[in-house]
Design a protein around this motif. Structure first.
Motif, PDB file in Angstrom:
ATOM      1  N   GLU A 141      -7.734  18.188   2.639  1.00  0.00           N
ATOM      2  CA  GLU A 141      -6.603  18.498   1.781  1.00  0.00           C
ATOM      3  C   GLU A 141      -5.429  17.563   2.040  1.00  0.00           C
ATOM      4  N   PHE A 142      -4.620  17.427   1.010  1.00  0.00           N
ATOM      5  CA  PHE A 142      -3.431  16.595   1.066  1.00  0.00           C
ATOM      6  C   PHE A 142      -2.384  17.213   1.973  1.00  0.00           C
ATOM      7  N   VAL A 143      -1.677  16.354   2.730  1.00  0.00           N
ATOM      8  CA  VAL A 143      -0.576  16.803   3.567  1.00  0.00           C
ATOM      9  C   VAL A 143       0.730  16.148   3.124  1.00  0.00           C
ATOM     10  N   ALA A 144       0.724  14.806   3.035  1.00  0.00           N
ATOM     11  CA  ALA A 144       1.950  14.089   2.689  1.00  0.00           C
ATOM     12  C   ALA A 144       1.602  12.695   2.194  1.00  0.00           C
ATOM     13  N   ALA A 145       2.503  12.125   1.391  1.00  0.00           N
ATOM     14  CA  ALA A 145       2.324  10.766   0.903  1.00  0.00           C
ATOM     15  C   ALA A 145       3.665  10.061   0.848  1.00  0.00           C
ATOM     16  N   ILE A 146       3.599   8.731   0.927  1.00  0.00           N
ATOM     17  CA  ILE A 146       4.819   7.926   0.887  1.00  0.00           C
ATOM     18  C   ILE A 146       4.556   6.667   0.082  1.00  0.00           C
ATOM     19  N   SER A 147       5.522   6.267  -0.718  1.00  0.00           N
ATOM     20  CA  SER A 147       5.368   5.076  -1.552  1.00  0.00           C
ATOM     21  C   SER A 147       5.495   3.803  -0.711  1.00  0.00           C
ATOM     22  N   ARG A 148       5.217   2.686  -1.361  1.00  0.00           N
ATOM     23  CA  ARG A 148       5.175   1.406  -0.643  1.00  0.00           C
ATOM     24  C   ARG A 148       6.460   1.095   0.106  1.00  0.00           C
ATOM     25  N   CYS A 176      -5.414   9.354   7.993  1.00  0.00           N
ATOM     26  CA  CYS A 176      -4.518   8.443   7.287  1.00  0.00           C
ATOM     27  C   CYS A 176      -5.309   7.779   6.169  1.00  0.00           C
ATOM     28  N   ALA A 177      -4.672   7.545   5.032  1.00  0.00           N
ATOM     29  CA  ALA A 177      -5.356   6.915   3.901  1.00  0.00           C
ATOM     30  C   ALA A 177      -4.402   5.980   3.172  1.00  0.00           C
ATOM     31  N   ALA A 178      -4.991   5.002   2.469  1.00  0.00           N
ATOM     32  CA  ALA A 178      -4.183   4.003   1.768  1.00  0.00           C
ATOM     33  C   ALA A 178      -4.737   3.741   0.379  1.00  0.00           C
ATOM     34  N   ASN A 179      -3.862   3.403  -0.532  1.00  0.00           N
ATOM     35  CA  ASN A 179      -4.280   2.942  -1.856  1.00  0.00           C
ATOM     36  C   ASN A 179      -3.204   2.056  -2.446  1.00  0.00           C
ATOM     37  N   PRO A 180      -3.592   1.127  -3.297  1.00  0.00           N
ATOM     38  CA  PRO A 180      -2.617   0.176  -3.855  1.00  0.00           C
ATOM     39  C   PRO A 180      -1.982   0.626  -5.170  1.00  0.00           C
ATOM     40  N   GLN A 181      -2.350   1.825  -5.669  1.00  0.00           N
ATOM     41  CA  GLN A 181      -1.925   2.225  -7.015  1.00  0.00           C
ATOM     42  C   GLN A 181      -0.628   3.015  -7.014  1.00  0.00           C
ATOM     43  N   TYR A 182      -0.616   4.171  -6.355  1.00  0.00           N
ATOM     44  CA  TYR A 182       0.622   4.960  -6.324  1.00  0.00           C
ATOM     45  C   TYR A 182       0.522   6.027  -5.234  1.00  0.00           C
ATOM     46  N   ALA A 183       1.665   6.529  -4.815  1.00  0.00           N
ATOM     47  CA  ALA A 183       1.723   7.610  -3.838  1.00  0.00           C
ATOM     48  C   ALA A 183       1.373   8.902  -4.556  1.00  0.00           C
ATOM     49  N   THR A 184       0.395   9.623  -4.022  1.00  0.00           N
ATOM     50  CA  THR A 184      -0.133  10.780  -4.729  1.00  0.00           C
ATOM     51  C   THR A 184      -0.847  11.726  -3.784  1.00  0.00           C
ATOM     52  N   SER A 185      -1.008  12.965  -4.248  1.00  0.00           N
ATOM     53  CA  SER A 185      -1.790  13.942  -3.501  1.00  0.00           C
ATOM     54  C   SER A 185      -3.280  13.878  -3.866  1.00  0.00           C
ATOM     55  N   LEU A 186      -3.620  13.089  -4.872  1.00  0.00           N
ATOM     56  CA  LEU A 186      -4.996  13.013  -5.341  1.00  0.00           C
ATOM     57  C   LEU A 186      -5.864  12.236  -4.357  1.00  0.00           C
ATOM     58  N   TYR A 212       6.161  12.828  -0.691  1.00  0.00           N
ATOM     59  CA  TYR A 212       5.606  14.042  -1.293  1.00  0.00           C
ATOM     60  C   TYR A 212       4.938  14.849  -0.192  1.00  0.00           C
ATOM     61  N   TYR A 213       4.992  16.174  -0.341  1.00  0.00           N
ATOM     62  CA  TYR A 213       4.451  17.042   0.710  1.00  0.00           C
ATOM     63  C   TYR A 213       3.684  18.217   0.120  1.00  0.00           C
ATOM     64  N   LYS A 214       2.702  18.659   0.872  1.00  0.00           N
ATOM     65  CA  LYS A 214       2.053  19.950   0.598  1.00  0.00           C
ATOM     66  C   LYS A 214       3.114  21.021   0.821  1.00  0.00           C
ATOM     67  N   LEU A 225       0.806  -1.209   0.000  1.00  0.00           N
ATOM     68  CA  LEU A 225       0.000   0.000   0.000  1.00  0.00           C
ATOM     69  C   LEU A 225       0.844   1.266   0.000  1.00  0.00           C
ATOM     70  N   HIS A 226       0.415   2.213  -0.828  1.00  0.00           N
ATOM     71  CA  HIS A 226       0.935   3.570  -0.740  1.00  0.00           C
ATOM     72  C   HIS A 226       0.084   4.311   0.289  1.00  0.00           C
ATOM     73  N   MET A 227       0.716   5.158   1.073  1.00  0.00           N
ATOM     74  CA  MET A 227       0.032   5.780   2.200  1.00  0.00           C
ATOM     75  C   MET A 227       0.059   7.301   2.111  1.00  0.00           C
ATOM     76  N   GLY A 228      -0.988   7.903   2.654  1.00  0.00           N
ATOM     77  CA  GLY A 228      -1.036   9.356   2.661  1.00  0.00           C
ATOM     78  C   GLY A 228      -1.638   9.879   3.953  1.00  0.00           C
ATOM     79  N   TRP A 229      -1.304  11.124   4.224  1.00  0.00           N
ATOM     80  CA  TRP A 229      -1.931  11.865   5.320  1.00  0.00           C
ATOM     81  C   TRP A 229      -2.684  13.053   4.706  1.00  0.00           C
TER      82      TRP A 229
END
Length: 123
Positions: free
Chosen positions: A46-53, A96-106, A59-61, A32-36
């Motif tokens: 709004e997006f704060v930060a993301a990290i790849s698997r 906190c959020a998760a997705n299996p596709q890619y680390a992103t602000s979307l 990535y950061y705001k 999982l790619h993770m985001g805050w």
């Protein structure tokens, strides 16, 4: 589906620090790619930060770059958000959020969300 549980929020004075944690269960965390994200009263999430698997890409705001650090420990199924030099405008519920596709602000890419943890920064 993955379950996410955040912790670490609280009340802090401006200039202070907090570390948020998010523990994942129900799916292989390392896939999982993770985001805050955060949501202040009467504002959109709004997006704060993301990290790849693997943790190799982050990535950061713009407004938090240099103050916040996202990291992960795949052995502990946990993603962190270290927040330093906090400002009153950082006050929000942090998710906190998760997705299996890619680390992103979307925000639309993320398909699993935690319940949120409140961060309040006093001036």
């Amino acid at each position: 589906q993955v379950q996410l549980v955040e912790s670490g929020g609280g009340l802090v004075q401006a200039g202070g620090s907090l570390r948020l944690s998010c523990v994942a269960s129900g799916r292989t965390f390392s896939s999982l790619h993770m985001g805050w994200f955060r949501q202040a009263p009467r504002k959109e999430r709004e997006f704060v930060a993301a990290i790849s698997r693997t943790g190799g890409n982050t990535y950061y705001k713009d407004s938090v770059e240099g103050r916040f650090t996202i990291s992960r420990d795949n052995a502990k199924n946990t993603v962190y958000l270290q927040m330093n030099s906090l400002k009153p405008e950082d006050t929000a519920v942090y998710y906190c959020a998760a997705n299996p596709q890619y680390a992103t602000s979307l925000i639309s890419i993320y398909n699993s969300w935690g319940q949120g943890t409140q961060v309040t920064v006093s001036s």
